[in-house]
Design a protein around this motif. Sequence first.
Motif, PDB file in Angstrom:
ATOM      1  N   GLY A 121       1.003  -0.995   0.069  1.00  0.00           N
ATOM      2  CA  GLY A 121      -0.284   0.482   0.218  1.00  0.00           C
ATOM      3  C   GLY A 121       0.852   1.242  -0.343  1.00  0.00           C
ATOM      4  O   GLY A 121       1.898   1.701  -0.061  1.00  0.00           O
ATOM      5  N   GLN A 159       0.183   6.066   0.888  1.00  0.00           N
ATOM      6  CA  GLN A 159      -0.403   7.242   1.785  1.00  0.00           C
ATOM      7  C   GLN A 159      -0.986   7.588   1.384  1.00  0.00           C
ATOM      8  O   GLN A 159      -0.141   7.998   0.156  1.00  0.00           O
ATOM      9  N   ASN A 179       8.897   6.525  -4.870  1.00  0.00           N
ATOM     10  CA  ASN A 179       7.134   5.741  -4.550  1.00  0.00           C
ATOM     11  C   ASN A 179       7.672   4.689  -5.613  1.00  0.00           C
ATOM     12  O   ASN A 179       6.915   3.571  -5.833  1.00  0.00           O
ATOM     13  N   GLY A 213      10.870   1.818  -5.826  1.00  0.00           N
ATOM     14  CA  GLY A 213      10.787   1.306  -5.344  1.00  0.00           C
ATOM     15  C   GLY A 213       9.261   0.334  -4.680  1.00  0.00           C
ATOM     16  O   GLY A 213       9.775  -0.824  -4.258  1.00  0.00           O
ATOM     17  N   LYS A 252       9.824  10.549  11.700  1.00  0.00           N
ATOM     18  CA  LYS A 252       8.577  11.838  11.578  1.00  0.00           C
ATOM     19  C   LYS A 252       8.090  12.443  12.848  1.00  0.00           C
ATOM     20  O   LYS A 252       7.457  13.101  12.930  1.00  0.00           O
ATOM     21  N   TYR A 280       1.700   3.680  14.588  1.00  0.00           N
ATOM     22  CA  TYR A 280       1.720   3.263  13.401  1.00  0.00           C
ATOM     23  C   TYR A 280       1.589   1.856  12.301  1.00  0.00           C
ATOM     24  O   TYR A 280       0.887   0.516  11.857  1.00  0.00           O
ATOM     25  N   VAL A 324       8.082  -3.961  -0.556  1.00  0.00           N
ATOM     26  CA  VAL A 324       8.123  -2.429  -0.259  1.00  0.00           C
ATOM     27  C   VAL A 324       9.595  -2.113  -0.373  1.00  0.00           C
ATOM     28  O   VAL A 324      10.402  -2.217  -0.296  1.00  0.00           O
ATOM     29  N   ASP A 331      12.902   1.759   3.617  1.00  0.00           N
ATOM     30  CA  ASP A 331      12.094   1.960   4.439  1.00  0.00           C
ATOM     31  C   ASP A 331      12.112   1.752   5.267  1.00  0.00           C
ATOM     32  O   ASP A 331      11.105   1.373   6.922  1.00  0.00           O
ATOM     33  N   GLY A 379      17.026   0.206  -6.449  1.00  0.00           N
ATOM     34  CA  GLY A 379      16.226   0.880  -6.366  1.00  0.00           C
ATOM     35  C   GLY A 379      14.674   1.074  -5.262  1.00  0.00           C
ATOM     36  O   GLY A 379      13.746   1.450  -4.822  1.00  0.00           O
ATOM     37  N   ALA A 380      15.245  -0.090  -4.108  1.00  0.00           N
ATOM     38  CA  ALA A 380      14.613   0.351  -3.051  1.00  0.00           C
ATOM     39  C   ALA A 380      14.910   1.134  -1.979  1.00  0.00           C
ATOM     40  O   ALA A 380      14.310   1.455  -1.140  1.00  0.00           O
ATOM     41  N   ASN A 381      15.742   2.229  -2.210  1.00  0.00           N
ATOM     42  CA  ASN A 381      16.294   2.999  -1.851  1.00  0.00           C
ATOM     43  C   ASN A 381      16.364   4.731  -2.367  1.00  0.00           C
ATOM     44  O   ASN A 381      18.187   4.557  -2.962  1.00  0.00           O
ATOM     45  N   LYS A 420      16.114   9.893   2.134  1.00  0.00           N
ATOM     46  CA  LYS A 420      15.927   9.601   1.454  1.00  0.00           C
ATOM     47  C   LYS A 420      14.641  10.466   0.466  1.00  0.00           C
ATOM     48  O   LYS A 420      14.681  11.298   0.632  1.00  0.00           O
ATOM     49  N   MET A 421      14.684   9.795  -0.761  1.00  0.00           N
ATOM     50  CA  MET A 421      13.477  10.821  -1.956  1.00  0.00           C
ATOM     51  C   MET A 421      12.401  10.685  -0.944  1.00  0.00           C
ATOM     52  O   MET A 421      11.825  10.376  -0.335  1.00  0.00           O
ATOM     53  N   SER A 422      11.413  12.086  -0.959  1.00  0.00           N
ATOM     54  CA  SER A 422      10.020  11.506   0.832  1.00  0.00           C
ATOM     55  C   SER A 422       9.306  12.825   0.229  1.00  0.00           C
ATOM     56  O   SER A 422      10.015  14.265  -0.012  1.00  0.00           O
ATOM     57  N   LYS A 423       7.922  11.997  -0.379  1.00  0.00           N
ATOM     58  CA  LYS A 423       7.193  12.802  -0.090  1.00  0.00           C
ATOM     59  C   LYS A 423       6.392  14.630   1.165  1.00  0.00           C
ATOM     60  O   LYS A 423       6.335  15.308   0.577  1.00  0.00           O
TER      61      LYS A 423
END
Length: 326
Positions: free
Chosen positions: A8, A10, A19, A22, A112, A128, A146, A149, A183-185, A195-198
């Motif tokens: 999944g 978010q 995303n 990975g 976070k 979570y 996944v 992370d 590609g997982a990281n 990490k590349m992050s939203k």
Amino acid sequence: MKKRIFSGAQPTGRLHLGNYLGALRNWVTLQDEYEAFYCIVNLHAITLPQDPKTLRQKTLDLARIYLAAGVDPERSTIFIQSDVPEHAELTWVLLCAARMGELERMTQFKDKSQKGGRERSSVGLFTYPALMAADILLYQTDLVPVGQDQKQHLELTRDLAERFNRDFGETFVIPEPYIPKTGANIRSLQDPAKKMSKSDENEAGAIFLDDDADAIAKKIKRAVTDSGTEINFDETRPSIHNLLTIYQLVTGKSEQECVENFAGKGYGQFKGELADAVIEYLRPFQEQIASIDDDALHAFVKRGAEKARSIASATLSDVFSKVGMS
Ligand code: AQP
């Protein structure tokens, strides 16, 4: 009988190339071989503050992203987490099996909660991982694709399942992680230590799936590089390693072909070719996005939730019965 996978994402922020490379990309490949369940995890999203209207829209948009990336609703079950109440119900049972010490060791909570401070973080953010464990265990999942992370959360899921099986008898399949070798990281273009992050405040660090060609080219041009001139997969030069990994994944070339392609070329030429390759890679996905209408999406996720519930409710009733609920 096919083995089962669950994964999944978010419906928060804008999805990025990390995303895609990975996770999403592998979901599409794996749906041939496995019975696949792909969830839009909106209950996870509210562990951080969300605007309700935006969350509702992003939830449907994420279903659109799954489809445009190539998840086939005829082969895979796409559904929204909050449409299947068993996720929240099993979470409670798993929270009662989890230990404070286990949750306190989760690095994602530490990361976070840093911004707003631990005291002001929601308890939902802390718990979570138990919700993620419930997502996976409800479907008697064999494999969980996944990014790196999520590895620690998956280890906790396995521990909780093993503990429950030991205490109450065989109940859950113990899931295996599927973390791709490459590609997982995917790292931030501005700081390879992250990490590349939203949620990165520096948007220049991420290539978003809805970035246009101009934005992609600019971000790659401005990406930090390492000292030296060689373009190769040297782990001690994380910026170039990251950019070359992206190039490898979007072109489908081998490591050797990538290195040979850039032998004797400078960073400027490398970045130009990388930008062209990323733009071409995302083009079919971006064209597809525009063609999927809301009515079709509503129908897919409704059907997906019905299928998901039929499995989730059987697992939950077994769990309830084993712990002594009628
Ligand atoms: N940088 C990444 N490289 C490879 N895979 C990644 N994933 C996330 N970032 C990278 C994987 O994408 C899937 C969906 O992620 P998510 O929506 O659950 O978000 P996240 O893992 O919390 O990471 P994001 O996307 O950067 O969001 P924020 O900023 O909120 O933390 C997962 O399989 C994840 O491993």
